[in-house]
Write a protein that holds these residues in place. Sequence first.
Motif, mmCIF file in Angstrom:
data_model
loop_
_atom_site.group_PDB
_atom_site.id
_atom_site.type_symbol
_atom_site.label_atom_id
_atom_site.label_comp_id
_atom_site.label_asym_id
_atom_site.label_seq_id
_atom_site.Cartn_x
_atom_site.Cartn_y
_atom_site.Cartn_z
ATOM 1 N N ALA A 275 5.884 20.608 47.189
ATOM 2 C CA ALA A 275 6.189 19.547 46.228
ATOM 3 C C ALA A 275 6.115 20.086 44.804
ATOM 4 C CB ALA A 275 5.205 18.391 46.398
ATOM 5 N N PRO A 276 7.043 19.673 43.929
ATOM 6 C CA PRO A 276 7.000 20.150 42.538
ATOM 7 C C PRO A 276 5.864 19.507 41.762
ATOM 8 C CG PRO A 276 8.751 18.530 42.811
ATOM 9 C CD PRO A 276 8.190 18.790 44.182
ATOM 10 N N ALA A 277 5.497 20.141 40.654
ATOM 11 C CA ALA A 277 4.400 19.642 39.814
ATOM 12 C C ALA A 277 4.953 18.606 38.852
ATOM 13 C CB ALA A 277 3.750 20.798 39.064
ATOM 14 N N ASN A 278 5.042 17.354 39.268
ATOM 15 C CA ASN A 278 5.634 16.312 38.435
ATOM 16 C C ASN A 278 4.617 15.317 37.912
ATOM 17 O OD1 ASN A 278 8.333 16.911 38.060
ATOM 18 N ND2 ASN A 278 8.919 16.151 40.073
ATOM 19 N N ILE A 279 3.338 15.642 38.005
ATOM 20 C CA ILE A 279 2.300 14.811 37.393
ATOM 21 C C ILE A 279 1.431 15.720 36.525
ATOM 22 C CG2 ILE A 279 0.191 13.477 37.818
ATOM 23 C CD1 ILE A 279 1.494 12.291 40.269
ATOM 24 N N HIS A 280 1.373 15.423 35.241
ATOM 25 C CA HIS A 280 0.483 16.170 34.346
ATOM 26 C C HIS A 280 -0.681 15.262 33.987
ATOM 27 C CE1 HIS A 280 3.439 14.207 31.615
ATOM 28 N NE2 HIS A 280 2.400 14.055 30.817
ATOM 29 N N TRP A 281 -1.888 15.826 33.979
ATOM 30 C CA TRP A 281 -3.068 14.976 33.918
ATOM 31 C C TRP A 281 -4.249 15.716 33.329
ATOM 32 C CZ3 TRP A 281 -7.199 15.746 37.735
ATOM 33 C CH2 TRP A 281 -6.983 16.856 38.554
ATOM 34 N N LYS A 282 -5.269 14.953 32.969
ATOM 35 C CA LYS A 282 -6.493 15.500 32.373
ATOM 36 C C LYS A 282 -7.644 14.576 32.743
ATOM 37 C CE LYS A 282 -8.177 18.744 29.636
ATOM 38 N NZ LYS A 282 -9.531 18.635 30.209
ATOM 39 N N THR A 283 -8.818 15.154 32.893
ATOM 40 C CA THR A 283 -10.005 14.365 33.207
ATOM 41 C C THR A 283 -11.074 14.598 32.155
ATOM 42 O OG1 THR A 283 -11.008 16.106 34.573
ATOM 43 C CG2 THR A 283 -9.546 14.541 35.679
ATOM 44 N N GLY A 284 -12.079 13.743 32.171
ATOM 45 C CA GLY A 284 -13.200 13.908 31.260
ATOM 46 C C GLY A 284 -14.449 13.261 31.825
ATOM 47 N N THR A 285 -15.592 13.838 31.468
ATOM 48 C CA THR A 285 -16.897 13.286 31.854
ATOM 49 C C THR A 285 -17.740 13.206 30.593
ATOM 50 O OG1 THR A 285 -16.739 14.369 34.017
ATOM 51 C CG2 THR A 285 -18.913 13.557 33.344
ATOM 52 N N SER A 286 -18.212 12.024 30.264
ATOM 53 C CA SER A 286 -18.943 11.845 29.012
ATOM 54 C C SER A 286 -20.324 12.475 29.107
ATOM 55 C CB SER A 286 -19.067 10.361 28.667
ATOM 56 O OG SER A 286 -19.890 9.715 29.614
ATOM 57 N N PHE A 287 -20.914 12.706 27.943
ATOM 58 C CA PHE A 287 -22.247 13.289 27.869
ATOM 59 C C PHE A 287 -23.248 12.399 28.614
ATOM 60 C CE2 PHE A 287 -26.384 13.814 25.774
ATOM 61 C CZ PHE A 287 -26.559 15.191 25.933
ATOM 62 N N GLU B 225 -2.840 28.321 28.605
ATOM 63 C CA GLU B 225 -2.444 27.321 29.590
ATOM 64 C C GLU B 225 -3.480 27.236 30.714
ATOM 65 O OE1 GLU B 225 0.588 29.762 32.561
ATOM 66 O OE2 GLU B 225 1.406 28.295 31.190
ATOM 67 N N GLU B 226 -4.091 28.351 31.053
ATOM 68 C CA GLU B 226 -5.154 28.334 32.050
ATOM 69 C C GLU B 226 -6.400 27.654 31.490
ATOM 70 O OE1 GLU B 226 -7.932 31.414 34.682
ATOM 71 O OE2 GLU B 226 -6.255 32.185 33.486
ATOM 72 N N ALA B 227 -6.702 27.911 30.220
ATOM 73 C CA ALA B 227 -7.857 27.275 29.594
ATOM 74 C C ALA B 227 -7.694 25.762 29.569
ATOM 75 C CB ALA B 227 -8.040 27.810 28.181
ATOM 76 N N LEU B 228 -6.481 25.271 29.289
ATOM 77 C CA LEU B 228 -6.229 23.835 29.264
ATOM 78 C C LEU B 228 -6.316 23.256 30.668
ATOM 79 C CD1 LEU B 228 -5.495 21.348 27.634
ATOM 80 C CD2 LEU B 228 -3.079 21.956 27.884
ATOM 81 N N SER B 229 -5.738 23.952 31.633
ATOM 82 C CA SER B 229 -5.765 23.477 33.007
ATOM 83 C C SER B 229 -7.188 23.414 33.554
ATOM 84 C CB SER B 229 -4.910 24.392 33.891
ATOM 85 O OG SER B 229 -5.010 24.040 35.254
ATOM 86 N N ARG B 230 -8.043 24.376 33.144
ATOM 87 C CA ARG B 230 -9.409 24.438 33.668
ATOM 88 C C ARG B 230 -10.423 23.725 32.778
ATOM 89 N NH1 ARG B 230 -10.508 30.634 35.225
ATOM 90 N NH2 ARG B 230 -12.514 29.672 35.791
ATOM 91 N N SER B 231 -9.939 23.064 31.731
ATOM 92 C CA SER B 231 -10.808 22.293 30.831
ATOM 93 C C SER B 231 -11.904 23.148 30.205
ATOM 94 C CB SER B 231 -11.439 21.105 31.580
ATOM 95 O OG SER B 231 -10.454 20.221 32.048
ATOM 96 N N LEU B 232 -11.533 24.336 29.734
ATOM 97 C CA LEU B 232 -12.499 25.178 29.038
ATOM 98 C C LEU B 232 -12.638 24.704 27.595
ATOM 99 C CD1 LEU B 232 -11.467 28.712 30.362
ATOM 100 C CD2 LEU B 232 -13.153 27.125 31.287
ATOM 101 N N ASN B 233 -13.851 24.714 27.083
ATOM 102 C CA ASN B 233 -14.104 24.192 25.742
ATOM 103 C C ASN B 233 -13.869 25.210 24.630
ATOM 104 O OD1 ASN B 233 -14.880 21.769 26.889
ATOM 105 N ND2 ASN B 233 -17.062 22.232 26.827
ATOM 106 N N LEU B 234 -14.404 26.415 24.804
ATOM 107 C CA LEU B 234 -14.445 27.374 23.703
ATOM 108 C C LEU B 234 -13.070 27.723 23.129
ATOM 109 C CD1 LEU B 234 -17.274 29.763 24.970
ATOM 110 C CD2 LEU B 234 -17.440 27.825 23.410
#
Length: 409
Positions: free
Chosen positions: A143-155, A22-31
Amino acid sequence: MVYGTYAPRNFDGAFLGLVKLEEALSRSLNLPFIELLRKVGLESFLFQLRRQGTNSLSEAPGVYGLSVAVGGIEMTPLELTSLFVTLARGGTHVPLRWWKLAEDEAPPQPERIYSEGAAWLTRHALALKDRPDFPSRRRMTGAPANIHWKTGTSFGHRDAWSIGSGPDHTAAVWLGNLDASSSVHLTGSETAGPLLFDLLEGVANASALSRPRQAPPDLTRVEVCAYSGHLPTDACPTRRTAWALEAAVPTTPCPFHRKVAIDVETGLAVRPGCREGRDWEERSFLVWPASVRRWLDDQRRVLPEPPPWAPGCEGDAASTGRPVIVSPPRGQIALLLPGVPPEKQELALTAEAPAGVGELSWFVNGALVGSAPSSERVWWTPTEGHHEILVSAPNGQSAKRMLEVRVRR
């Protein structure tokens, strides 16, 4: 990690050792997720994407590889939105539409893709981080965590995007230049992320944003080792409760904590057959996989490990446990670059083995290459052809792997 000719890295180029998923997903780790995809299976993953409306994927074999787990695949914003809508609906997919249904038109039938509990756990991980331009907001406001989200940066920083869901809405934000030119200012978390939160908080009902999320009925609380998340053993010093799917509760005992009998006078480990006449006590130790021990060595970090066995106590210290070859990976074809001296194209031979097993001996086509603990690498200068690689432990257990080496023409 190396997968054939694919040697992925995290976005910041760092390897962090053992990290919770869950930490890896939250921190956008690739491996971690490239390795997870390898275990799940690429074709199975692509099949699930197609079930959720990702229709632009190529059907040609061999087009995609493990990099799809970290963005090595092109999707439209609408397809990405469809995936997040399925997640927000608790794992149920309904095809997206641009317009309302006509009066005589039948509504599309929902399809269950994955369980409600799996969706809830994923949303929980994606909601761990608050908006990037105010990361301490929840701690300050409660405030509760009621927004789940993800970001990305292209190559090449050509695009920045962010996508997520609030209590009632899903939104996608794309930023970039229409001529596809790059800009170092295009990063998902810093540019697209704040806009996403502005959108979702702007359209959300205030009472819905303040409502805590309830776990679905297919989740249950289980006691786990606080360090590893596996079933605790008597060697685990700290425990906690965690959510788990009722159909897939943890069954593997913690592999990292181990109780070792220690001679109080010498501080050395003693096995049952040589404890007589000694003052000994059991102590808990953390035993890391060989890959983590190699990383610690590279970082010049030394952490406590179980002590060596006392003289005369080595007999059954590592009588079981087969080594597992990590590098070269199964199915790899190594390519030698023409014009580069072979000694500058060495291949690392690495394996996982139980702690305390002793030095591993590496053989290529029956010839000894070298011996070293599993926490270290042995380097081999490859030659063109087919080679049998064998690693042997002092306990007699061994593992084999075939490797083909070609010269790039």
